[in-house]
Scaffold this active site. Sequence first.
Site, PDB file in Angstrom:
ATOM      1  N   SER A  90       0.827  -1.203   0.000  1.00 33.51           N
ATOM      2  CA  SER A  90       0.000   0.000   0.000  1.00 33.51           C
ATOM      3  C   SER A  90       0.865   1.258   0.000  1.00 33.51           C
ATOM      4  CB  SER A  90      -0.965  -0.046   1.199  1.00 33.51           C
ATOM      5  OG  SER A  90      -1.967   0.934   1.084  1.00 33.51           O
ATOM      6  N   ASP A 128      -8.909  -3.612  -5.754  1.00 34.33           N
ATOM      7  CA  ASP A 128      -8.857  -4.467  -4.562  1.00 34.33           C
ATOM      8  C   ASP A 128      -9.832  -4.011  -3.483  1.00 34.33           C
ATOM      9  OD1 ASP A 128      -7.702  -2.226  -3.361  1.00 34.33           O
ATOM     10  OD2 ASP A 128      -5.673  -3.019  -3.380  1.00 34.33           O
ATOM     11  N   HIS A 140      -7.645  -5.479  -0.436  1.00 36.45           N
ATOM     12  CA  HIS A 140      -6.474  -4.630  -0.248  1.00 36.45           C
ATOM     13  C   HIS A 140      -5.529  -5.131   0.840  1.00 36.45           C
ATOM     14  CE1 HIS A 140      -4.079  -1.015  -0.562  1.00 36.45           C
ATOM     15  NE2 HIS A 140      -4.213  -0.784   0.725  1.00 36.45           N
TER      16      HIS A 140
END
Length: 511
Positions: free
Chosen positions: A181, A363, A388
């Site tokens: 991320s 996602d 995610h």
Amino acid sequence: MAVLLEDIVQSVEMWLKLTKKPQPYVDPNLDPVLLVPGIAGSILNAVDSQNGQEERVWVRILGADYKFRTKLWSRFDPSTGRTVSLDPSTSVKVPEERYGLYAIDVLDPDMIIGRECVYYFHDMIVEMIKWGFQEGKTLFGFGYDFRQSNRLQETLDRLAAKLESVYKASGGKKINIISHSMGGLLIKCFMGLHCDIFEKYVKNWIAIAAPFRGAPGYIASTFLNGMSFVDGWEQNFFISKWSMHQLIWREEESCDGISRIILESYRPGESIDIFKEALSGNSVDYNGENIPLPFNLEILKWAKETHKVLSHAKVPSGVKFYNIYGINLETPHSICYGSEETPVTDILDLPFFQPTYVCVDGDGTVPAESAMADGLHAEARVGVPAEHRGILCEPHVFRILKHWLQAGDPDPFYNPVNDYVILPTAFETESHHEKGLQVTSLKEEWEIVSEDQDDPDDMASRRPFVSSISVSQGGNMQSSRSEAHATIICHPQNEGKQRLELNAVGVSVDA
């Protein structure tokens, strides 16, 4: 009696030695790995400057809201680029135990029931230890204060020191960085500002679910609807070049006095004016003091400079870059406030409207198109059906990482993109001349092994799949006429296996 007791003690000691937990397998030939989390992916401790007392404030279940407000609430200081806690007696620290892995493993170590919900890199750490990685030798973590800018010098200095320490601890081996991320934006920012250090210590960088062009749907609603941990996410929105839109149903009165309901669309630059107006009266109550919190244009200025760094970053020639991103989930991209039935009549009321989203593939948080748009030379980009944060415990991702890190027994036939192994099992070829023709025959077989486990009862009813193709080439003065025919048969088998058989015959006229 004493002799009997001594015998019992000796027997127990022998039994304990025999039944003690076996030592994990360690592969000394592996290159070191540094795990870098995303936003909210590091444990944060608050340190009281008066008595030095330290307590975990992120993540915690008991008293979470109170501690978040009193210890982590902060404001941006444009003179330094730092996010400073509102409590002047509190500083934030990231724990360094277990070579940095403690802070990114289980985010609330005190949680017993339902602990999986606070796992971060936990499953990946467990898996990598099975492959032969060892904490402190070939496996390390880098937690950081995710409220801060990705180009805050203090964070970048800590990362540089971490890379050097990992390099030395592993005996001078270059490092594989695995980021998740926003950790990918931190690494890209560091690479752009300290390319020489990055090239000196890094061998491979694998980015997972990185919002290279932002996560526009969630970020915009963060501004207006008060999602948690605002500070770290604000820059993601502003570094985006995306054509993200704000859609607002508004009621306006025409010149003839008749009210109309219209759908207005705002592009990123236009959205800033909406944010400014909607948050002009925004404030928080902190310890009885009303603190105004309008839209912070100073953060925007800082973020624009961060965007320049990110847009000019390049992968050094000696480093390989890989990108894994999530797909197959509806992911917010643009946002709509109000509706034809309940339009927005006053922009100041916008923070109280529940947004609806226009979704794209991704996602669930980061659109796939954003994650793919790294702007770098990539050795491979692989989309994996995953959520995610859940992508960090996805078996498909583990198999890809094991392949790229060359951990365990190497499998040269593994295909990370399609997640299957192709094993050649037979190859035969024969060629002969007959009546002025050259005839060539070929037979080749492969076994395809995937993770899909089919129902045995269903397998019994499945028939082989047959496909064929024919090609021909007309002859002329320079070349002879030739034809080829091929048949491909796919034989379904159990345990995710398929046998692929190719039979081909080619005929050409002798020149």
